[in-house]
Design an enzyme around this catalytic site. Structure first.
Site, PDB file in Angstrom:
ATOM      1  CG  ASN A  52      -1.499   1.311   1.561  1.00  0.00           C
ATOM      2  OD1 ASN A  52      -2.456   1.765   0.934  1.00  0.00           O
ATOM      3  ND2 ASN A  52      -0.908   1.989   2.556  1.00  0.00           N
ATOM      4  CE1 TYR A 110       0.833   7.601  -6.758  1.00  0.00           C
ATOM      5  CE2 TYR A 110      -0.845   8.230  -8.343  1.00  0.00           C
ATOM      6  CZ  TYR A 110      -0.490   7.654  -7.141  1.00  0.00           C
ATOM      7  OH  TYR A 110      -1.475   7.122  -6.314  1.00  0.00           O
ATOM      8  CE  LYS A 141       0.126   4.048  -6.942  1.00  0.00           C
ATOM      9  NZ  LYS A 141       0.306   3.159  -5.775  1.00  0.00           N
ATOM     10  CB  THR A 194      -5.217   9.790   2.474  1.00  0.00           C
ATOM     11  OG1 THR A 194      -4.705  10.116   1.178  1.00  0.00           O
ATOM     12  CG2 THR A 194      -6.265   8.700   2.357  1.00  0.00           C
TER      13      THR A 194
HETATM   14  N1  LIG Z   1      -5.272   9.165  -1.609  1.00  0.00           N
HETATM   15  C1  LIG Z   1      -5.752   8.983  -2.827  1.00  0.00           C
HETATM   16  O1  LIG Z   1      -6.633   9.729  -3.306  1.00  0.00           O
HETATM   17  C2  LIG Z   1      -5.276   7.817  -3.646  1.00  0.00           C
HETATM   18  C3  LIG Z   1      -5.843   7.625  -4.927  1.00  0.00           C
HETATM   19  C4  LIG Z   1      -5.446   6.521  -5.684  1.00  0.00           C
HETATM   20  C5  LIG Z   1      -4.491   5.662  -5.190  1.00  0.00           C
HETATM   21  N2  LIG Z   1      -3.924   5.877  -3.946  1.00  0.00           N
HETATM   22  C6  LIG Z   1      -2.951   4.904  -3.462  1.00  0.00           C
HETATM   23  O2  LIG Z   1      -3.393   4.404  -2.206  1.00  0.00           O
HETATM   24  C7  LIG Z   1      -2.247   4.044  -1.392  1.00  0.00           C
HETATM   25  C8  LIG Z   1      -2.345   4.726  -0.039  1.00  0.00           C
HETATM   26  O3  LIG Z   1      -2.339   6.120  -0.264  1.00  0.00           O
HETATM   27  P1  LIG Z   1      -2.669   7.176   0.890  1.00  0.00           P
HETATM   28  O4  LIG Z   1      -3.425   8.252   0.248  1.00  0.00           O
HETATM   29  O5  LIG Z   1      -3.187   6.480   2.100  1.00  0.00           O
HETATM   30  O6  LIG Z   1      -1.181   7.713   1.162  1.00  0.00           O
HETATM   31  P2  LIG Z   1      -0.615   8.548   2.421  1.00  0.00           P
HETATM   32  O7  LIG Z   1      -1.735   9.087   3.202  1.00  0.00           O
HETATM   33  O8  LIG Z   1       0.379   9.510   1.873  1.00  0.00           O
HETATM   34  O9  LIG Z   1       0.156   7.428   3.264  1.00  0.00           O
HETATM   35  C9  LIG Z   1       1.270   6.815   2.678  1.00  0.00           C
HETATM   36  C10 LIG Z   1       1.814   5.701   3.559  1.00  0.00           C
HETATM   37  O10 LIG Z   1       3.000   5.221   2.900  1.00  0.00           O
HETATM   38  C11 LIG Z   1       4.067   5.197   3.825  1.00  0.00           C
HETATM   39  N3  LIG Z   1       5.347   5.506   3.194  1.00  0.00           N
HETATM   40  C12 LIG Z   1       5.650   6.529   2.360  1.00  0.00           C
HETATM   41  N4  LIG Z   1       6.969   6.555   2.109  1.00  0.00           N
HETATM   42  C13 LIG Z   1       7.514   5.506   2.778  1.00  0.00           C
HETATM   43  C14 LIG Z   1       8.830   5.015   2.930  1.00  0.00           C
HETATM   44  N5  LIG Z   1       9.890   5.599   2.345  1.00  0.00           N
HETATM   45  N6  LIG Z   1       9.023   3.913   3.697  1.00  0.00           N
HETATM   46  C15 LIG Z   1       7.989   3.323   4.328  1.00  0.00           C
HETATM   47  N7  LIG Z   1       6.723   3.742   4.222  1.00  0.00           N
HETATM   48  C16 LIG Z   1       6.486   4.838   3.463  1.00  0.00           C
HETATM   49  C17 LIG Z   1       3.739   6.281   4.859  1.00  0.00           C
HETATM   50  O11 LIG Z   1       4.339   5.931   6.109  1.00  0.00           O
HETATM   51  P3  LIG Z   1       5.541   6.755   6.824  1.00  0.00           P
HETATM   52  O12 LIG Z   1       5.462   8.163   6.345  1.00  0.00           O
HETATM   53  O13 LIG Z   1       5.264   6.565   8.274  1.00  0.00           O
HETATM   54  O14 LIG Z   1       6.777   6.040   6.374  1.00  0.00           O
HETATM   55  C18 LIG Z   1       2.209   6.183   4.943  1.00  0.00           C
HETATM   56  O15 LIG Z   1       1.833   5.241   5.916  1.00  0.00           O
HETATM   57  C19 LIG Z   1      -1.023   4.456  -2.211  1.00  0.00           C
HETATM   58  O16 LIG Z   1      -0.528   3.341  -2.907  1.00  0.00           O
HETATM   59  C20 LIG Z   1      -1.572   5.486  -3.197  1.00  0.00           C
HETATM   60  O17 LIG Z   1      -0.782   5.577  -4.353  1.00  0.00           O
HETATM   61  C21 LIG Z   1      -4.300   6.931  -3.184  1.00  0.00           C
END
Ligand SMILES: NC(=O)c1ccc[n+]([C@@H]2O[C@H](COP(=O)([O-])OP(=O)(O)OC[C@H]3O[C@@H](n4cnc5c(N)ncnc54)[C@H](OP(=O)(O)O)[C@@H]3O)[C@@H](O)[C@H]2O)c1
Length: 247
Positions: A87, A151, A155, A188
């Site tokens: 994730n 990005y 993906k 998020t």
């Molecule tokens: N939000 C959206 O609208 C959206 C839309 C489509 C797809 N997605 C996908 O959904 C997934 C979750 O997204 P989200 O929106 O929940 O993202 P988010 O809120 O930015 O959270 C990202 C997570 O990834 C971890 N992370 C980032 N860099 C890291 C690193 N170097 N090492 C370890 N962990 C790392 C962060 O943990 P730490 O910072 O604690 O390391 C955090 O827990 C992603 O794959 C994203 O591409 C999101």
């Protein structure tokens, strides 16, 4: 018992997935740079199996060491199935080609593509029980957005990795399954990062700002619930790219 590994569970969608997996009675291992205090508190108040591994996915050494530590931690748990939720991801660099910072590019490709591939690779090499691998993808893997070329590309790459590994596992006659999942736009911290970019770097900035203003961003709890219903209660079609609108 069923064990789930969730990357990026400190916040956002990963936090919702991990919490709901714990509620569903699975053992949960999480992996990110920072801890999720809510999950720690929740597991302290119960007998549930929960362990956080501090790991920077930008570091190959961190990934390899963490996976080895997870194998040791899972040794006596009598595991029947392993779920892996790849994730964790970053959105930056948000920039048009010609303005992409190379350090940001390397960090992004490592976290968003190499890391999930490495974790999947190590899991498939070591696993003695069926594995269900869920790669969190995005509609950006299929549709280009100006300023998101990295990005978009990573993906798309994870979707092709998913389809290819599914074919390999089918040919090998294993019980392992692998899917990609597009969660849609969610409220998020990643969306906050998107909204803080500039119109010069990201062509669709105003549209993404309006998603928040009009309340169009989905709650990550709702998305996690739909995804876990698929993973835990339905038959996942290996190699399929699922979309939240299908669930
Ligand atoms: N939000 C959206 O609208 C959206 C839309 C489509 C797809 N997605 C996908 O959904 C997934 C979750 O997204 P989200 O929106 O929940 O993202 P988010 O809120 O930015 O959270 C990202 C997570 O990834 C971890 N992370 C980032 N860099 C890291 C690193 N170097 N090492 C370890 N962990 C790392 C962060 O943990 P730490 O910072 O604690 O390391 C955090 O827990 C992603 O794959 C994203 O591409 C999101």
């Amino acid at each position: 018992m069923k064990l789930a590994i969730v990357t990026g569970a400190s916040k956002g969608l990963g936090a919702s997935i991990a919490e709901q997996l714990l509620d569903a009675g699975l053992g949960v291992f999480t992996l990110s740079r920072t801890k999720n205090k809510r999950l720690e508190e929740k597991s302290r108040q119960s007998t549930k199996i929960y362990k956080h591994f501090t790991c920077n996915l930008a570091s190959v050494n961190d990934i390899e060491q963490t996976m080895l530590q997870m194998i040791v931690s899972g040794h006596n748990l009598n595991i029947s199935t392993i779920y892996l939720f790849n994730n964790a991801a970053v959105i930056k660099p948000i920039a048009n080609a010609g303005s992409i910072n190379h350090s940001d590019l390397i960090h992004h490709t490592q976290v968003n593509f190499n890391a999930p591939v490495m974790i999947t690779n190590m899991l498939l090499k070591q696993a003695k029980v069926p594995c269900q691998i869920i790669n969190i993808s995005s509609s950006a893997g299929e549709r280009p957005l100006q300023g998101w070329s990295i990005y978009n590309s990573m993906k798309a790459a994870i979707n092709m990795f998913t389809k290819t590994v599914a074919l390999e596992q089918k040919s090998a006659g294993t019980d392992h399954k692998i899917i990609s999942f597009n969660p849609g736009i969610m409220d998020t911290p990643m969306q906050e990062t998107i909204r803080s970019s500039t119109r010069e770097a990201f062509h669709d900035l105003e549209r993404f700002k309006s998603y928040k203003e009009k309340g169009l961003l989905q709650s990550p709890d709702k998305v996690a619930s739909a995804l876990l219903n698929l993973c835990l209660h339905e038959e996942m079609i290996s190699g399929h790219i699922y979309d939240i609108s299908d669930l």
